[in-house]
Design a protein around this motif. Structure first.
Motif, short mmCIF file in Angstrom:
data_model
loop_
_atom_site.label_atom_id
_atom_site.label_comp_id
_atom_site.label_asym_id
_atom_site.label_seq_id
_atom_site.Cartn_x
_atom_site.Cartn_y
_atom_site.Cartn_z
N ILE A 127 4.64 -4.20 -4.89
CA ILE A 127 5.07 -4.02 -3.19
C ILE A 127 5.56 -2.91 -3.01
O ILE A 127 6.51 -2.09 -3.59
CB ILE A 127 6.12 -5.33 -3.24
CG1 ILE A 127 5.52 -6.72 -3.47
CG2 ILE A 127 6.40 -5.39 -1.71
CD1 ILE A 127 4.47 -7.10 -2.64
N ASP A 128 5.03 -2.26 -1.80
CA ASP A 128 5.47 -0.86 -1.45
C ASP A 128 7.09 -1.19 -0.74
O ASP A 128 7.86 -0.37 -0.79
CB ASP A 128 4.58 -0.51 -0.37
CG ASP A 128 3.16 0.07 -0.80
OD1 ASP A 128 3.37 0.56 -2.09
OD2 ASP A 128 2.29 -0.40 -0.30
N CYS A 129 7.19 -2.23 -0.07
CA CYS A 129 8.66 -2.44 0.59
C CYS A 129 8.73 -3.94 0.92
O CYS A 129 7.93 -4.57 1.16
CB CYS A 129 8.57 -1.86 2.05
SG CYS A 129 9.90 -2.23 3.02
N VAL A 130 10.07 -4.32 0.49
CA VAL A 130 10.55 -5.53 0.82
C VAL A 130 11.23 -5.47 2.15
O VAL A 130 12.19 -4.66 2.22
CB VAL A 130 11.48 -6.40 0.01
CG1 VAL A 130 11.99 -7.63 0.26
CG2 VAL A 130 10.41 -6.94 -1.35
N PHE A 147 14.05 -8.14 -5.85
CA PHE A 147 13.20 -7.04 -4.95
C PHE A 147 13.13 -5.81 -5.69
O PHE A 147 12.30 -5.18 -5.60
CB PHE A 147 14.24 -7.01 -3.66
CG PHE A 147 14.30 -8.02 -2.85
CD1 PHE A 147 13.35 -8.93 -2.78
CD2 PHE A 147 15.44 -8.23 -2.06
CE1 PHE A 147 13.75 -10.21 -2.01
CE2 PHE A 147 15.58 -9.34 -1.25
CZ PHE A 147 14.76 -10.52 -0.98
N VAL A 151 9.42 -3.95 -5.97
CA VAL A 151 8.91 -3.03 -5.34
C VAL A 151 8.64 -1.82 -6.34
O VAL A 151 9.60 -1.51 -7.03
CB VAL A 151 10.09 -2.79 -4.35
CG1 VAL A 151 10.07 -1.21 -3.54
CG2 VAL A 151 10.42 -3.66 -3.29
N GLY A 155 9.59 3.04 -3.45
CA GLY A 155 9.33 2.15 -2.36
C GLY A 155 10.65 1.88 -1.85
O GLY A 155 11.84 2.44 -2.19
N ILE A 157 13.62 -0.89 0.01
CA ILE A 157 14.10 -2.36 0.44
C ILE A 157 14.82 -2.05 1.86
O ILE A 157 15.61 -1.31 1.79
CB ILE A 157 15.16 -2.85 -0.64
CG1 ILE A 157 14.36 -3.10 -2.03
CG2 ILE A 157 15.49 -4.15 0.08
CD1 ILE A 157 15.36 -3.29 -3.12
#
Length: 213
Positions: A127-130, A147, A151, A155, A157
């Motif tokens: 994931i690039d961003c939470v 998280f 990520v 990236g 959060i």
């Protein structure tokens, strides 16, 4: 499980849900609240967090990033992100009732029901961003570790933090661990604002941005 349990007023429903004493009871109450949630807190005047978090996201993120909306609820944050030009959005929440409303809005590429306090199906660094809003008192603090795992390095959060609850609920300790391990660093903390000005005016929130290493 009967909708008749819901309090009669908007303020009463907000208070009833956020003050549930266990995660299981909170999930049950969110399921009951799902159909009324958007009418209760779905406007900027009632609930500022989605718009404030999206402002920050627009400043620090690329519009092509894959963003997980963690604790997505009915998709209010996804809606504001979509309106701001973000297209690659996935939703995660533990309330099936809330996620059913989110699916109907068709702003997410995918929707997942899961408990973020435990290891999830998402691969490390996928994931690039939470981005997570309205969850400091609603989601187990162990989610912060998850998280940091999912990520990618480089990236972000973006966390809408209720400062007192951040400490009381255990997030502060986990963040300290992650910082000491060189996994996460806080790069900005926004000014506090009333997150629920019409129903819970004493609740203040800050938008934090963390880099994942």
């Amino acid at each position: 499980m009967s909708k008749n349990e819901l309090p009669d007023t908007k303020a009463g429903r907000v208070d009833w849900v956020i003050r549930a004493e266990t995660n299981a009871e909170m999930r049950r109450r969110y399921d009951l609240w799902a159909q009324d949630y958007d009418s209760d807190v779905g406007s900027y005047d009632d609930y500022l967090v989605p718009w404030e978090a999206t402002k920050v996201a627009a400043q620090v993120l690329d519009k092509n990033m894959l963003i997980m909306d963690a604790g997505a609820g009915t998709g209010l944050v996804g809606q504001t992100l979509k309106e701001a030009g973000f297209q690659r959005l996935i939703a995660v929440d533990y309330s099936e009732g809330m996620l059913e409303i989110a699916r109907q809005k068709q702003v997410y590429q995918d929707v997942h029901k899961c408990d973020l306090s435990r290891p999830t199906e998402f691969e490390a660094g996928s994931i690039d961003c939470v981005i997570t809003c309205g969850t400091t008192t609603q989601m187990p603090c162990a989610s912060l570790r998850e998280f940091a795992r999912i990520v990618r390095a480089g990236g972000q959060i973006i966390f809408a933090v209720v400062p007192d609850a951040w400490v009381e609920c255990g997030y502060a300790n986990i963040l300290s661990e992650l910082e000491a391990q060189g996994q996460v660093s806080v790069i900005s903390r926004g000014e506090p604002f009333q997150m629920l000005p019409t129903t819970e005016p004493e609740f203040y929130c800050e938008i934090w941005v963390m880099d994942v290493h």
